[in-house]
Design a protein around this motif. Sequence first.
Motif, PDB file in Angstrom:
ATOM      1  N   LEU A   1       1.081  -1.532  -0.415  1.00 62.31           N
ATOM      2  CA  LEU A   1      -0.021  -0.119   0.095  1.00 62.31           C
ATOM      3  C   LEU A   1       1.044   1.386  -0.263  1.00 62.31           C
ATOM      4  O   LEU A   1       2.457   1.605   0.525  1.00 62.31           O
ATOM      5  N   PRO A   2       0.043   2.084  -0.841  1.00 57.05           N
ATOM      6  CA  PRO A   2       1.008   3.377  -0.999  1.00 57.05           C
ATOM      7  C   PRO A   2       1.311   3.737   0.921  1.00 57.05           C
ATOM      8  O   PRO A   2       0.675   3.868   1.813  1.00 57.05           O
ATOM      9  N   ILE A   3       2.967   4.993   1.196  1.00 55.23           N
ATOM     10  CA  ILE A   3       3.517   5.131   1.967  1.00 55.23           C
ATOM     11  C   ILE A   3       3.862   4.177   3.116  1.00 55.23           C
ATOM     12  O   ILE A   3       4.564   3.784   3.283  1.00 55.23           O
ATOM     13  N   LEU A   4       2.902   3.290   3.453  1.00 53.75           N
ATOM     14  CA  LEU A   4       3.969   2.064   4.449  1.00 53.75           C
ATOM     15  C   LEU A   4       4.459   1.171   3.388  1.00 53.75           C
ATOM     16  O   LEU A   4       5.545   0.633   4.062  1.00 53.75           O
ATOM     17  N   ARG A   5       4.679   1.235   2.298  1.00 55.22           N
ATOM     18  CA  ARG A   5       5.541   0.485   1.270  1.00 55.22           C
ATOM     19  C   ARG A   5       6.632   0.842   1.423  1.00 55.22           C
ATOM     20  O   ARG A   5       8.022   0.564   1.708  1.00 55.22           O
ATOM     21  N   ASP A   6       7.023   2.709   1.548  1.00 57.25           N
ATOM     22  CA  ASP A   6       8.359   3.149   1.991  1.00 57.25           C
ATOM     23  C   ASP A   6       8.789   2.042   3.331  1.00 57.25           C
ATOM     24  O   ASP A   6       9.999   2.235   3.135  1.00 57.25           O
ATOM     25  N   CYS A   7       7.290   3.060   4.295  1.00 53.97           N
ATOM     26  CA  CYS A   7       8.212   2.276   5.297  1.00 53.97           C
ATOM     27  C   CYS A   7       8.197   1.019   5.583  1.00 53.97           C
ATOM     28  O   CYS A   7       9.559   0.351   6.735  1.00 53.97           O
ATOM     29  N   PHE A   8       7.850  -0.249   5.395  1.00 55.79           N
ATOM     30  CA  PHE A   8       7.986  -1.307   5.065  1.00 55.79           C
ATOM     31  C   PHE A   8       9.973  -1.714   4.702  1.00 55.79           C
ATOM     32  O   PHE A   8      10.828  -2.610   5.407  1.00 55.79           O
ATOM     33  N   ALA A   9       9.568  -0.569   3.053  1.00 54.14           N
ATOM     34  CA  ALA A   9      11.362  -0.546   2.928  1.00 54.14           C
ATOM     35  C   ALA A   9      12.341  -0.346   3.851  1.00 54.14           C
ATOM     36  O   ALA A   9      13.330  -0.988   3.572  1.00 54.14           O
ATOM     37  N   GLU A  10      11.933   0.448   3.952  1.00 56.41           N
ATOM     38  CA  GLU A  10      13.285   1.391   5.383  1.00 56.41           C
ATOM     39  C   GLU A  10      13.284   0.499   6.519  1.00 56.41           C
ATOM     40  O   GLU A  10      14.755  -0.211   6.985  1.00 56.41           O
ATOM     41  N   VAL A  11      12.302  -0.082   7.286  1.00 56.28           N
ATOM     42  CA  VAL A  11      12.384  -1.369   8.890  1.00 56.28           C
ATOM     43  C   VAL A  11      13.527  -2.573   7.642  1.00 56.28           C
ATOM     44  O   VAL A  11      14.267  -2.847   8.686  1.00 56.28           O
ATOM     45  N   ASP A  12      12.698  -2.968   6.784  1.00 51.99           N
ATOM     46  CA  ASP A  12      13.839  -4.009   6.155  1.00 51.99           C
ATOM     47  C   ASP A  12      14.809  -4.406   5.874  1.00 51.99           C
ATOM     48  O   ASP A  12      16.036  -4.916   5.913  1.00 51.99           O
ATOM     49  N   ALA A  13      15.683  -2.767   5.387  1.00 53.57           N
ATOM     50  CA  ALA A  13      16.653  -2.651   5.030  1.00 53.57           C
ATOM     51  C   ALA A  13      17.270  -1.879   6.701  1.00 53.57           C
ATOM     52  O   ALA A  13      18.653  -2.287   6.872  1.00 53.57           O
ATOM     53  N   THR A  14      16.530  -1.162   7.615  1.00 57.49           N
ATOM     54  CA  THR A  14      17.394  -1.381   8.885  1.00 57.49           C
ATOM     55  C   THR A  14      17.573  -1.976   9.467  1.00 57.49           C
ATOM     56  O   THR A  14      18.768  -2.595   9.876  1.00 57.49           O
ATOM     57  N   TYR A  15      17.041  -3.181   9.535  1.00 59.94           N
ATOM     58  CA  TYR A  15      16.449  -4.527  10.338  1.00 59.94           C
ATOM     59  C   TYR A  15      16.670  -5.891   9.938  1.00 59.94           C
ATOM     60  O   TYR A  15      15.286  -6.453   9.703  1.00 59.94           O
ATOM     61  N   PRO A  16      17.360  -6.098   8.373  1.00 65.04           N
ATOM     62  CA  PRO A  16      17.235  -7.416   7.805  1.00 65.04           C
ATOM     63  C   PRO A  16      16.894  -8.521   8.382  1.00 65.04           C
ATOM     64  O   PRO A  16      17.476  -9.420   9.682  1.00 65.04           O
TER      65      PRO A  16
ATOM     66  N   ILE B   1      -5.721   3.762   1.048  1.00 62.25           N
ATOM     67  CA  ILE B   1      -5.400   3.142   2.220  1.00 62.25           C
ATOM     68  C   ILE B   1      -7.154   2.780   3.056  1.00 62.25           C
ATOM     69  O   ILE B   1      -7.460   1.641   3.385  1.00 62.25           O
ATOM     70  N   ARG B   2      -7.152   3.551   3.016  1.00 54.58           N
ATOM     71  CA  ARG B   2      -9.369   3.522   3.372  1.00 54.58           C
ATOM     72  C   ARG B   2     -10.006   2.627   2.711  1.00 54.58           C
ATOM     73  O   ARG B   2     -10.783   1.786   3.389  1.00 54.58           O
ATOM     74  N   ARG B   3      -9.957   3.181   1.558  1.00 53.48           N
ATOM     75  CA  ARG B   3     -10.793   2.062   0.303  1.00 53.48           C
ATOM     76  C   ARG B   3     -10.135   0.713   0.811  1.00 53.48           C
ATOM     77  O   ARG B   3     -10.803  -0.223   0.648  1.00 53.48           O
ATOM     78  N   PHE B   4      -9.278  -0.281   0.639  1.00 54.42           N
ATOM     79  CA  PHE B   4      -8.501  -1.067   1.185  1.00 54.42           C
ATOM     80  C   PHE B   4      -9.147  -1.659   2.257  1.00 54.42           C
ATOM     81  O   PHE B   4      -9.952  -2.481   2.558  1.00 54.42           O
ATOM     82  N   LEU B   5      -9.024  -0.735   3.787  1.00 53.96           N
ATOM     83  CA  LEU B   5     -10.219  -1.015   4.933  1.00 53.96           C
ATOM     84  C   LEU B   5     -11.555  -1.464   5.164  1.00 53.96           C
ATOM     85  O   LEU B   5     -11.939  -2.003   5.307  1.00 53.96           O
ATOM     86  N   PHE B   6     -11.634  -0.177   3.968  1.00 54.18           N
ATOM     87  CA  PHE B   6     -13.167  -0.533   3.845  1.00 54.18           C
ATOM     88  C   PHE B   6     -13.690  -2.286   3.194  1.00 54.18           C
ATOM     89  O   PHE B   6     -14.851  -2.787   3.543  1.00 54.18           O
ATOM     90  N   GLU B   7     -12.833  -2.406   1.869  1.00 54.47           N
ATOM     91  CA  GLU B   7     -13.243  -3.487   1.725  1.00 54.47           C
ATOM     92  C   GLU B   7     -12.365  -4.510   2.131  1.00 54.47           C
ATOM     93  O   GLU B   7     -13.295  -5.554   2.593  1.00 54.47           O
ATOM     94  N   ARG B   8     -11.803  -4.615   3.049  1.00 57.71           N
ATOM     95  CA  ARG B   8     -10.967  -6.028   4.239  1.00 57.71           C
ATOM     96  C   ARG B   8     -11.381  -6.268   5.358  1.00 57.71           C
ATOM     97  O   ARG B   8     -11.409  -7.099   5.230  1.00 57.71           O
ATOM     98  N   MET B   9     -11.797  -4.517   5.711  1.00 57.39           N
ATOM     99  CA  MET B   9     -11.705  -5.273   7.204  1.00 57.39           C
ATOM    100  C   MET B   9     -13.547  -4.746   7.352  1.00 57.39           C
ATOM    101  O   MET B   9     -14.540  -4.959   7.783  1.00 57.39           O
ATOM    102  N   TYR B  10     -13.965  -3.213   7.164  1.00 57.90           N
ATOM    103  CA  TYR B  10     -14.982  -3.043   7.407  1.00 57.90           C
ATOM    104  C   TYR B  10     -16.275  -3.547   6.882  1.00 57.90           C
ATOM    105  O   TYR B  10     -17.176  -3.941   6.997  1.00 57.90           O
ATOM    106  N   ARG B  11     -15.794  -4.352   5.821  1.00 57.48           N
ATOM    107  CA  ARG B  11     -17.349  -4.756   4.416  1.00 57.48           C
ATOM    108  C   ARG B  11     -16.607  -6.203   4.440  1.00 57.48           C
ATOM    109  O   ARG B  11     -16.731  -6.968   3.718  1.00 57.48           O
ATOM    110  N   ALA B  12     -15.911  -6.770   5.570  1.00 57.46           N
ATOM    111  CA  ALA B  12     -15.289  -7.997   5.564  1.00 57.46           C
ATOM    112  C   ALA B  12     -16.588  -8.951   5.754  1.00 57.46           C
ATOM    113  O   ALA B  12     -17.166  -8.657   6.713  1.00 57.46           O
ATOM    114  N   PRO B  13     -16.963 -10.284   4.816  1.00 56.46           N
ATOM    115  CA  PRO B  13     -18.299 -11.111   6.094  1.00 56.46           C
ATOM    116  C   PRO B  13     -17.676 -11.570   6.999  1.00 56.46           C
ATOM    117  O   PRO B  13     -19.371 -11.140   7.744  1.00 56.46           O
TER     118      PRO B  13
END
Length: 395
Positions: free
Chosen positions: A222-237, A300-312
């Motif tokens: 997801l946007p924003i999170l993609r860079d956050c995970f990349a930074e963590v992976d680079a710092t703490y492999p 991100i909000r659309r992702f949460l809406f589809e996968r969380m708020y409207r999860a079966p």
Amino acid sequence: MPSATVPFACDPAATRGRLHPEAESAFRSPFQRDRDRIIHASAFRRLKHKTQVFIEHEGDYFRTRLTHSIEVAQVARTIAKHLGLDIELTEAVALAHDLGHPPFGHTGEDALGRLMAPYGGFDHNAQAIRIVTRLERHYAEWDGLNLTWETLEGIAKHNGPVLPPVPYALAEYDAVHGLELETHASAEAQVAALSDDIAYNNHDLHDGLRAELFSTDELAELPILRDCFAEVDATYPGLNYYRRRHEALRRFFGVLVEDVIAVTEANLRDLDPRSPEDIRHAGRMMAQFTPALWSDLKVIRRFLFERMYRAPSVVVVRREVTRVIEELFPFFLTHPEELPKQWRKDVAEAADEVALARIVSDYIAGMTDRFALQSHDRLIGGVQDALRERAARSS
């Protein structure tokens, strides 16, 4: 001494005061006193058993309205301190912003809104005002908490001016203690509103992961999170699974806070306000996200809406708890004698069906998730056992 350091911050020494005059504290500012009264309110304590997304029996680690409000207040204090605003006023608005939510989160609000449509509607911000000005009945000399004008203004319009039609609960109070609903709120209230966005965007991702409604790998795309995970992976492999996602979400949280601070500072420099009134009459919000980050957040909000708020699994529970509200409301309208003793006095004074509906709405809106389920089982029956069985099967 005022905690604020800029001319456009609300000064507790210059507050517009309280509806009911009272002697001020010798050692607490008016805004600090407001915050303390909110923390000690019955409605604030009930937030511990009011849901965000998942209802109470679904797990001990999911956010409740109480933990969410505390997280919002923490973010709001951080931003307010950096901007030189009054910290206690910011925190008071942040802690009170969800007091008006009924049980079962937005599902409960949607149901109560439909039921109250013939009687003036239901709005959780307006209900929060009703709670702090009328329904908290503990003080000898007045109903409510007798908060300052600035705190009430912040609760009423932290999301922006309140445009017609004004919810009845808010219009009722505004008629006796005008809150200038057509203007923006103070900078402190605006910071509280953006802190709400920051907190729930962050913690809904946490809770969705815990509920296993989506995976860490999906978040990392997801946007924003993609860079956050990349930074963590680079710092703490090779970092362990749980620590990796926690570190990434920490960074996501920081990105949101830093963005709001930068944009708000730029907006304030552009406006150059010399008083809180300049903020109120600016014609736009001062506290904002950058357009680019806001665009990413909408993904991100659309992702949460589809996968969380409207999860079966969530939708099934939403359907069941909607039934609880939809059946309790007409039951109490036709059987007001089943209301607790202290509420029956108001029923006796109700002038018409509209007044009675508002009493019933106030009572149901104040319920916690578990009390609503217990009340429905006791008076009508048929929901709580089914929800427990479904939770046990999914655990």
